[in-house]
Motif scaffolding. Structure first.
Motif, mmCIF file in Angstrom:
data_model
loop_
_atom_site.group_PDB
_atom_site.id
_atom_site.type_symbol
_atom_site.label_atom_id
_atom_site.label_comp_id
_atom_site.label_asym_id
_atom_site.label_seq_id
_atom_site.Cartn_x
_atom_site.Cartn_y
_atom_site.Cartn_z
ATOM 1 N N LYS A 50 -14.338 -15.617 -3.566
ATOM 2 C CA LYS A 50 -13.309 -15.597 -2.521
ATOM 3 C C LYS A 50 -13.885 -15.424 -1.116
ATOM 4 C CE LYS A 50 -9.815 -13.877 -5.734
ATOM 5 N NZ LYS A 50 -8.955 -12.724 -6.067
ATOM 6 N N GLN A 51 -15.226 -15.506 -0.992
ATOM 7 C CA GLN A 51 -15.827 -15.550 0.340
ATOM 8 C C GLN A 51 -15.667 -16.954 0.917
ATOM 9 O OE1 GLN A 51 -19.841 -13.995 -0.839
ATOM 10 N NE2 GLN A 51 -19.635 -12.832 1.042
ATOM 11 N N ARG A 52 -15.773 -17.054 2.243
ATOM 12 C CA ARG A 52 -15.903 -18.365 2.872
ATOM 13 C C ARG A 52 -17.349 -18.802 2.637
ATOM 14 N NH1 ARG A 52 -12.156 -19.996 6.088
ATOM 15 N NH2 ARG A 52 -11.492 -17.856 6.493
ATOM 16 N N PHE A 53 -17.554 -20.066 2.317
ATOM 17 C CA PHE A 53 -18.928 -20.463 2.019
ATOM 18 C C PHE A 53 -19.225 -21.890 2.447
ATOM 19 C CE2 PHE A 53 -16.648 -21.680 -1.889
ATOM 20 C CZ PHE A 53 -17.168 -22.942 -2.163
ATOM 21 N N VAL A 54 -20.522 -22.092 2.722
ATOM 22 C CA VAL A 54 -21.084 -23.429 2.886
ATOM 23 C C VAL A 54 -22.038 -23.618 1.722
ATOM 24 C CG1 VAL A 54 -22.474 -24.939 4.331
ATOM 25 C CG2 VAL A 54 -20.944 -23.258 5.409
ATOM 26 N N PHE A 55 -21.794 -24.630 0.926
ATOM 27 C CA PHE A 55 -22.692 -24.906 -0.197
ATOM 28 C C PHE A 55 -23.617 -26.040 0.227
ATOM 29 C CE2 PHE A 55 -23.588 -26.834 -4.480
ATOM 30 C CZ PHE A 55 -24.187 -25.720 -5.046
ATOM 31 N N ALA A 56 -24.916 -25.721 0.345
ATOM 32 C CA ALA A 56 -25.896 -26.745 0.711
ATOM 33 C C ALA A 56 -26.546 -27.226 -0.584
ATOM 34 C CB ALA A 56 -26.927 -26.173 1.679
ATOM 35 N N PHE A 57 -26.153 -28.394 -0.995
ATOM 36 C CA PHE A 57 -26.525 -28.956 -2.290
ATOM 37 C C PHE A 57 -27.831 -29.721 -2.110
ATOM 38 C CE2 PHE A 57 -24.113 -30.467 -6.266
ATOM 39 C CZ PHE A 57 -25.251 -30.918 -6.914
ATOM 40 N N MET A 58 -28.919 -29.276 -2.760
ATOM 41 C CA MET A 58 -30.190 -29.975 -2.617
ATOM 42 C C MET A 58 -30.082 -31.339 -3.277
ATOM 43 S SD MET A 58 -34.148 -28.914 -3.378
ATOM 44 C CE MET A 58 -34.347 -29.567 -5.031
ATOM 45 N N ALA A 59 -30.202 -32.371 -2.457
ATOM 46 C CA ALA A 59 -30.022 -33.732 -2.967
ATOM 47 C C ALA A 59 -31.383 -34.424 -3.096
ATOM 48 C CB ALA A 59 -29.084 -34.496 -2.042
ATOM 49 N N GLY A 60 -31.362 -35.734 -3.301
ATOM 50 C CA GLY A 60 -32.598 -36.499 -3.476
ATOM 51 C C GLY A 60 -32.308 -37.758 -4.257
ATOM 52 N N THR A 61 -33.369 -38.327 -4.840
ATOM 53 C CA THR A 61 -33.234 -39.645 -5.480
ATOM 54 C C THR A 61 -32.847 -39.564 -6.951
ATOM 55 O OG1 THR A 61 -35.596 -39.605 -5.962
ATOM 56 C CG2 THR A 61 -34.908 -40.682 -3.910
ATOM 57 N N ASP A 62 -32.848 -38.396 -7.555
ATOM 58 C CA ASP A 62 -32.463 -38.315 -8.970
ATOM 59 C C ASP A 62 -31.072 -38.926 -9.145
ATOM 60 O OD1 ASP A 62 -34.731 -37.205 -9.988
ATOM 61 O OD2 ASP A 62 -33.841 -35.265 -10.536
ATOM 62 N N PRO A 63 -30.910 -39.795 -10.146
ATOM 63 C CA PRO A 63 -29.653 -40.555 -10.248
ATOM 64 C C PRO A 63 -28.401 -39.703 -10.441
ATOM 65 C CG PRO A 63 -31.294 -41.326 -11.872
ATOM 66 C CD PRO A 63 -31.889 -40.152 -11.164
ATOM 67 N N TRP A 64 -28.525 -38.502 -11.004
ATOM 68 C CA TRP A 64 -27.311 -37.704 -11.232
ATOM 69 C C TRP A 64 -26.754 -37.111 -9.937
ATOM 70 C CZ3 TRP A 64 -26.975 -32.479 -10.007
ATOM 71 C CH2 TRP A 64 -28.189 -31.807 -9.764
ATOM 72 N N ILE A 65 -27.604 -37.018 -8.928
ATOM 73 C CA ILE A 65 -27.237 -36.170 -7.794
ATOM 74 C C ILE A 65 -26.103 -36.726 -6.938
ATOM 75 C CG2 ILE A 65 -28.067 -35.132 -5.654
ATOM 76 C CD1 ILE A 65 -30.759 -34.698 -6.983
ATOM 77 N N ALA A 66 -26.256 -37.949 -6.421
ATOM 78 C CA ALA A 66 -25.254 -38.454 -5.459
ATOM 79 C C ALA A 66 -23.847 -38.491 -6.069
ATOM 80 C CB ALA A 66 -25.669 -39.829 -4.935
ATOM 81 N N PRO A 67 -23.676 -38.995 -7.298
ATOM 82 C CA PRO A 67 -22.314 -38.973 -7.874
ATOM 83 C C PRO A 67 -21.773 -37.553 -8.024
ATOM 84 C CG PRO A 67 -23.792 -40.391 -9.159
ATOM 85 C CD PRO A 67 -24.648 -39.687 -8.163
ATOM 86 N N GLU A 68 -22.661 -36.618 -8.404
ATOM 87 C CA GLU A 68 -22.212 -35.231 -8.590
ATOM 88 C C GLU A 68 -21.801 -34.625 -7.244
ATOM 89 O OE1 GLU A 68 -21.438 -33.542 -11.097
ATOM 90 O OE2 GLU A 68 -21.488 -31.449 -10.440
ATOM 91 N N VAL A 69 -22.564 -34.896 -6.202
ATOM 92 C CA VAL A 69 -22.225 -34.345 -4.888
ATOM 93 C C VAL A 69 -20.896 -34.931 -4.400
ATOM 94 C CG1 VAL A 69 -22.938 -34.092 -2.486
ATOM 95 C CG2 VAL A 69 -24.638 -33.907 -4.302
ATOM 96 N N ARG A 70 -20.697 -36.229 -4.623
ATOM 97 C CA ARG A 70 -19.404 -36.845 -4.236
ATOM 98 C C ARG A 70 -18.249 -36.198 -4.998
ATOM 99 N NH1 ARG A 70 -22.459 -41.806 -5.165
ATOM 100 N NH2 ARG A 70 -23.398 -42.390 -3.155
ATOM 101 N N ARG A 71 -18.462 -35.965 -6.293
ATOM 102 C CA ARG A 71 -17.419 -35.320 -7.102
ATOM 103 C C ARG A 71 -17.134 -33.915 -6.587
ATOM 104 N NH1 ARG A 71 -16.435 -31.578 -10.603
ATOM 105 N NH2 ARG A 71 -18.571 -30.781 -10.510
ATOM 106 N N VAL A 72 -18.196 -33.175 -6.289
ATOM 107 C CA VAL A 72 -18.049 -31.810 -5.776
ATOM 108 C C VAL A 72 -17.257 -31.831 -4.467
ATOM 109 C CG1 VAL A 72 -19.367 -29.984 -4.616
ATOM 110 C CG2 VAL A 72 -19.990 -30.701 -6.935
ATOM 111 N N GLN A 73 -17.593 -32.771 -3.589
ATOM 112 C CA GLN A 73 -16.873 -32.794 -2.323
ATOM 113 C C GLN A 73 -15.376 -33.037 -2.552
ATOM 114 O OE1 GLN A 73 -17.084 -35.953 0.587
ATOM 115 N NE2 GLN A 73 -17.378 -34.466 2.257
ATOM 116 N N LYS A 74 -15.079 -33.963 -3.438
ATOM 117 C CA LYS A 74 -13.688 -34.361 -3.673
ATOM 118 C C LYS A 74 -12.915 -33.293 -4.464
ATOM 119 C CE LYS A 74 -11.280 -38.198 -6.007
ATOM 120 N NZ LYS A 74 -11.218 -37.571 -7.354
#
Lengths: 456, 456
Positions: free
Chosen positions: A175-199
């Motif tokens: 219940k804190q206010r937060f900024v989640f800095a998601f370590m990204a990169g070229t691994d194929p799972w990452i970009a779709p997961e980050v998009r899902r997380v954002q949405k």
């Protein structure tokens, strides 16, 4: 005899009811209520137009601060007695790694790269999972609340998708206010997961914000470029460790960021210790923001960050606790280290930052660095109700001489009595709400697993 | 109706008795009892022969530690459950000014001489009195107990005889072990008063020790010579501030001490920041002891003390909190500042002191610096029972990774649950014993008087 027993039983029942009544929370947990902090001896608003007010009320209505001043109407509000207390904005921690409570005390004889090699990097490709991330992050969020932190910026190593989900769930549950800095990169799972997380996770949660984490270095160019691309696609800032260790300049961090087009407003650069004047000029010209982590810089032998030189360039600088790399979760200590480290190095007491400067850096300055200063960072009516109430009538704080200075030099987390985030009380009358015993036990179990993955 | 009132009254009485009973101390306050800390998860003895022991008992009998190890006979002993707890020696604070809680937060924008001029020196010749000294010292002693300090070295400005008496009385009433460093000089009242204090107050009190305080400087030669003479007459060490500020070398501090014959074993030199190699050689050759005060050096922009160079010369160095000049009374913070300040300056994580080194410096090292290591500083059976019990099951400390490192980097004073001095519990189950509300109110009244004398 029967009557005597009845009387005794009734007495015990009443006694017990009395005890329970004493411990009952008088302030609602759910947002939507009204809470008045009445007659606070000092309200440090951090709003230049309001300044610091003595003997004033602060009204929280729903998720916002709606009034600051004397004689505020308290009808329908739960009341907290503010006498002998200081009200100030909650701390904005602009850089931490919350899962790292699992490696507290790890490799305290090493500098940054030795510590990373011993306590962090071996987890890449290990079975470390969401339960581990959840356990460490949950412990750290409760601990951060205890020291008055209302916003955390959690740079997550996101070792795998499950880890990232556990980490994020613990942030949501805090219940804190937060900024989640998601370590990204070229691994194929990452970009779709980050998009899902954002949405699915960030967008629907008014407390949540997203950044993309990466590590600029000449051995990591493809990941930096993928991260920068994702950052632009999603319209969220990039968040990087920059020129922290004396070994960093050799990895051409600035060149990698420059060529990736990442030097632009909103980029959050953590540390900036081994940075040249020309590099600071360039970063300032692009409105790059800075997270200053003095306790971490001391623990990891990183050096003394060039904070006065950042100030001279009007850069936006906030304060961070930086997770396991400084271990201690005391934002007051972080503030005094920010002052004292510069003073010890320069032997100049006027050197930036002063005590007043670090109070700003830890609150409104941090909000500016994150681009959240319209919403948080000061007790401005209309802003979100993220604030803390500090008890001055303590052996380590009293007497009243110069409270603003005492906030920096005398305060300990134990003096923080109330912490509100978005109008919700997360620390009440000195107690962090939550099943702390279970959180500690879960964190121990996770730390024991992580120790095995580290081969320690 | 009468009967119902009777029942209600009885219920309230029983409820109250129940409440009081809950708060009842289960460990005797008076020395002479036996207390067993059973199954402590870790006992950090600081005794090289005993090392660090896991799952062990510590027996206190009267004023001494009588056993450390597994399965100690607990008959007739009150028992404290040591599971999840660390037992270690109490901290030995080798340099502080306890009255200065009255000037907490004063002139935080100044270096040493500006701060002295604004917050200390105007009290010389002012009406500051014994009640003021008592109030400030009493607050500071309770605060020191809270952070695990069992021995304080109180360098008293002794502005006048009444002030010195109040200061000393508060030390006696604290039940802490203490060294009272009485600032002497040529004023006619001083020598007779110091002799009286030694005979009437120090000699009969097993917790009390005396030193003579003075300030070596080329404008203060007569006072230094009188102090050195008194120190030799009474057979107690001299205690001086030495090469603390960058302005100090110009006052020929070393020459003044040398010509007074004061460079001899036992001399306690506080700070040693602006000291040359040759001066360190000379001090080491005379077995001069050092009080290192990193938090104070940061607050006052004094610089970084040459602790590694002291170590290279095998000098005896302890840690000090240094009263109002660092404000915060957190010995764990002082330890991590001692580590981190050297690391930030050198960017070398192996630089002295390491976390293990500061744990020793804050305990046995401090006892050696004071010449009290036969009596205190380690949990050696036969030594005085000066110790602390730290709860590891806290949000800011858990989980267990490397507890010795976590003692330095994670611990906060709130984690100190029990503090024993000479076998007497002064902090019990997280609460410092004493009428803390009244102590705080008295300190506020005294601080308000002192503020007037300072013209602030």
């Amino acid at each position: 005899m029967a009557k005597r027993l009845f009387v005794l039983t009734l007495a015990l029942v009443i006694g017990t009811v009395f005890l329970v009544g004493m411990g009952r929370d008088r302030v609602d947990e759910a947002a939507g209520g009204r809470t008045l902090i009445r007659n606070a001896s000092m309200v440090l608003t951090m709003d230049p137009a309001l300044g610091t007010v003595e003997n004033a009320d602060v009204l929280i209505d729903g998720d916002r601060i709606t009034a600051v001043g004397p004689g505020v109407d308290a009808s329908r509000a739960k009341v907290i007695d503010g006498r002998g207390k200081i009200v100030m904005p909650g701390f904005v921690d602009v850089h931490t790694h919350l899962w790292q409570s699992l490696i507290r005390g790890c490799a305290t004889d090493k500098e940054l790269n030795g510590w990373l090699g011993g306590c962090v990097l071996p987890l890449q490709g290990s079975p470390v999972n969401g339960a581990d991330a959840y356990a460490g992050t949950r412990l750290s969020t409760l601990d951060a609340i205890s020291t008055g932190v209302t916003t955390v910026t959690d740079w997550s190593h996101a070792f795998n998708a499950d880890f990232a989900r556990g980490n994020l769930q613990a942030l949501v549950d805090s219940k804190q206010r937060f900024v989640f800095a998601f370590m990204a990169g070229t691994d194929p799972w990452i970009a779709p997961e980050v998009r899902r997380v954002q949405k699915d996770v960030i967008a629907p949660n008014p407390l949540a914000h997203l950044m993309i984490g990466t590590h600029p270095a000449n051995w990591n160019v493809a990941n930096v470029e993928a991260s920068e691309k994702l950052s632009r696609e999603l319209g969220v800032p990039l968040n990087v460790h920059l020129l922290e260790s004396k070994a960093d300049p050799a990895t051409d961090q600035m060149g990698v960021l420059r060529r990736a087009g990442a030097l632009r407003p909103g980029l959050l650069a953590n540390h900036l210790v081994h940075v040249t004047d020309a590099e600071l000029d360039e970063l300032a010209a692009h409105d790059v923001r800075v997270a200053h982590n003095p306790l971490s810089n001391m623990r990891l032998a990183s050096g003394v960050a060039r904070v006065p030189e950042m100030k001279a360039r009007n850069m936006k600088v906030g304060l961070g606790l930086d997770g396991g790399t400084n271990d201690t979760s005391d934002m007051f200590n972080d503030m005094r280290a920010a002052v004292g480290l510069q003073r010890a190095q320069s032997t100049d007491p006027a050197r930036y930052p002063t005590p007043a400067d670090v109070l700003r850096m830890a609150t409104l300055g941090g909000a500016e660095a994150l681009g959240l200063d319209k919403e948080i960072g000061s007790l401005t009516p209309g802003k979100k109700a993220d604030l803390q109430v500090i008890d001055t009538q303590a052996l380590n704080f009293a007497p009243k001489v110069d409270w603003a200075s005492q906030l920096v030099f005398n305060t300990q987390p134990v003096n923080v009595q109330w912490v509100f985030v978005n109008g919700v009380a997360l620390k009440k009358d000195g107690k962090v709400t939550g099943d702390n015993g279970r959180v500690i036990a879960d964190a121990q179990a996770a730390a024991d697993r992580v120790r095995k993955y580290l081969g320690r």
